[in-house]
Design an enzyme around this catalytic site. Structure first.
Site, PDB file in Angstrom:
ATOM      1  N   ASN A  48     -17.749 -16.628 -13.840  1.00 43.73           N
ATOM      2  CA  ASN A  48     -16.994 -15.738 -14.724  1.00 43.73           C
ATOM      3  C   ASN A  48     -17.578 -15.694 -16.140  1.00 43.73           C
ATOM      4  OD1 ASN A  48     -15.074 -15.103 -12.736  1.00 43.73           O
ATOM      5  ND2 ASN A  48     -13.871 -16.919 -13.213  1.00 43.73           N
ATOM      6  N   HIS A 134      -2.068 -12.950 -10.443  1.00 43.43           N
ATOM      7  CA  HIS A 134      -2.592 -14.310 -10.256  1.00 43.43           C
ATOM      8  C   HIS A 134      -1.505 -15.273  -9.799  1.00 43.43           C
ATOM      9  CE1 HIS A 134      -4.413 -18.205 -11.477  1.00 43.43           C
ATOM     10  NE2 HIS A 134      -5.554 -17.583 -11.203  1.00 43.43           N
ATOM     11  N   GLU A 175      -1.840  -7.910 -14.485  1.00 44.11           N
ATOM     12  CA  GLU A 175      -3.133  -8.290 -15.031  1.00 44.11           C
ATOM     13  C   GLU A 175      -3.799  -7.059 -15.601  1.00 44.11           C
ATOM     14  OE1 GLU A 175      -5.616 -10.919 -12.718  1.00 44.11           O
ATOM     15  OE2 GLU A 175      -3.939 -11.419 -11.405  1.00 44.11           O
ATOM     16  N   SER A 179      -8.646 -10.179 -10.627  1.00 42.15           N
ATOM     17  CA  SER A 179      -9.775 -11.083 -10.489  1.00 42.15           C
ATOM     18  C   SER A 179     -10.460 -11.049  -9.137  1.00 42.15           C
ATOM     19  CB  SER A 179      -9.326 -12.525 -10.780  1.00 42.15           C
ATOM     20  OG  SER A 179      -8.310 -12.917  -9.873  1.00 42.15           O
ATOM     21  N   ASP A 202      -1.771 -10.158 -18.536  1.00 39.19           N
ATOM     22  CA  ASP A 202      -2.744 -11.246 -18.460  1.00 39.19           C
ATOM     23  C   ASP A 202      -4.125 -10.599 -18.417  1.00 39.19           C
ATOM     24  OD1 ASP A 202      -4.450 -13.299 -17.818  1.00 39.19           O
ATOM     25  OD2 ASP A 202      -3.555 -13.742 -15.864  1.00 39.19           O
ATOM     26  N   HIS A 205      -9.670 -11.453 -17.359  1.00 40.48           N
ATOM     27  CA  HIS A 205     -10.975 -10.930 -16.954  1.00 40.48           C
ATOM     28  C   HIS A 205     -11.350  -9.637 -17.681  1.00 40.48           C
ATOM     29  CE1 HIS A 205     -11.479 -13.823 -13.639  1.00 40.48           C
ATOM     30  NE2 HIS A 205     -10.168 -13.751 -13.567  1.00 40.48           N
ATOM     31  N   LYS A 234     -13.679 -17.330 -19.380  1.00 40.39           N
ATOM     32  CA  LYS A 234     -14.451 -16.279 -18.722  1.00 40.39           C
ATOM     33  C   LYS A 234     -15.497 -15.740 -19.706  1.00 40.39           C
ATOM     34  CE  LYS A 234     -10.912 -16.660 -15.778  1.00 40.39           C
ATOM     35  NZ  LYS A 234      -9.807 -17.645 -15.939  1.00 40.39           N
TER      36      LYS A 234
END
Length: 383
Positions: A48, A134, A175, A179, A202, A205, A234
């Site tokens: 990541n 997640h 998110e 991910s 969130d 990423h 990340k």
């Protein structure tokens, strides 16, 4: 004790029988472009470290300077003596970068997500979550006193219907970048229908990779949620996380977030290095430009292969389906100098096992050529 031992052994054996057991793989020299172990090398397509900052000389030097200034550890929780000028400098940097009044620091994204939901939610509340959120978010909602309602992945209409049927204090959580699938949430559409519900994103990423100066998914979408969780493991290349919010919510979390109150603060040297990493994220536009170019090249090189899935991010899932076949493919690639992970249930849905391919600014087109060649070879020999 015997009953627990039997349960543990049966669970482990079931995982093995289903092809779902996981193994630690020790690497030498840190998480770089080339992974080394036992005098062997692999091209790393599993990291990541999107912008290549984990081993960047300036970031490493900043951590070393932080160690000289602040020592190795914080020595206490933030509310005792653990909050240093390095932590405050990092919080100020985050607020200036992302446009929030407060940044509450945590030692991991997992703890930040759980702290947010555990602190906010009470009995009678309803939390709406994307089905592909997640595990830290889903688990926190399940363990909280609130009612969890999951909406279909990136389905704003489904979320809207569910919101309309609830007359209670509500929180919508998604998110920014997912991910395992590498797709982006429809943040602007969600913000438009949230109504009286609070909105939390969130952006583990997305931060550093998307948006102007790496401001993330929300900045790219022109959205400012009530709570933004950003992680540092990340694109920023280190570790830790922060919850971004307004001043009142920040004071509330400082009092009520048990993961913050009762955990030793992150090492101040780490916070010092993170401030340097953010500086580079903001100013090294070439890293994002190169990542975009590599993403385009990957799509051109892999789009003809069954299992290819197009994404707008550096996360490129290659869908295989069967867990055993995914493991076999990862093993084949490892034998040909490519390091990848086979992602299986329960991390992804059953029959959706995949290779999780990630690109970084450290890759070159030749590495993608190597990957495409050997994935195609495996498809031919395994047909």
């Amino acid at each position: 004790m015997q009953a627990f031992n039997q349960r543990i052994e049966q669970t482990l054996q079931t995982r093995i029988n289903q092809g779902l057991d996981r193994q630690l793989r020790c690497v030498e020299g840190g998480n770089q472009l080339m992974i080394c172990r036992d005098n062997q090398q692999w091209v790393n397509f599993a990291s990541n470290n999107y912008l290549g900052l984990a081993n960047d000389d300036k970031v490493v030097l900043a951590w070393q300077q932080g160690l000289r200034l602040f020592g190795a550890g914080s020595g206490a929780s933030p509310l005792v003596t653990g909050h240093s000028t390095a932590h405050q400098m990092l919080e100020d940097k985050l607020c200036d970068w992302l446009g929030f009044e407060r940044a509450i620091l945590f030692n991991s994204g997992f703890s930040a997500n759980q702290a947010l939901l555990f602190s906010l939610l009470e009995k009678g509340d309803v939390v709406f979550q994307d089905k592909l959120n997640h595990a830290s978010l889903i688990e926190a909602a399940m363990l909280s006193p609130a009612t969890l309602k999951r909406f279909a992945h990136n389905d704003v209409e489904d979320l809207s219907r569910k919101l309309a049927n609830v007359d209670a204090s509500s929180l919508v959580v998604t998110e920014g970048v997912f991910s395992m699938d590498g797709d982006v949430a429809p943040l602007k559409d969600i913000a438009q229908i949230q109504g009286n519900a609070l909105f939390a994103v969130d952006d583990a990423h997305g931060i550093g990779v998307l948006g102007e100066k790496g401001g993330g998914s929300c900045q790219a979408a022109g959205v400012k949620p009530n709570f933004l969780v950003v992680t540092f493991g990340k694109a920023l290349g280190i570790s830790g996380a922060a919850i971004m919010c307004d001043a009142t919510a920040g004071d509330y979390l400082t009092q009520m977030a048990r993961h913050f109150v009762y955990s030793t603060a992150m090492p101040p040297a780490q916070a010092y290095a993170l401030t340097q990493a953010i500086n580079q994220v903001q100013h090294d536009d070439w890293r994002r430009t190169k990542l975009d170019e590599l993403s385009d090249y990957y799509e051109q090189s892999m789009c003809h292969l069954p299992g290819f899935r197009s994404t707008p991010t550096a996360i490129k899932p290659f869908i295989i389906g069967d867990s055993a076949r995914a493991l076999d493919c990862a093993k084949f690639l490892s034998q040909h100098g490519i390091w990848l992970s086979a992602i299986r249930a329960p991390t992804v849905a059953r029959h959706q096992a995949r290779l999780r391919i990630t690109l970084t600014a450290l890759h070159e087109q030749s590495h993608i050529d190597q990957l495409a060649e050997h994935v195609e070879q495996w498809l031919e020999v395994s047909a």
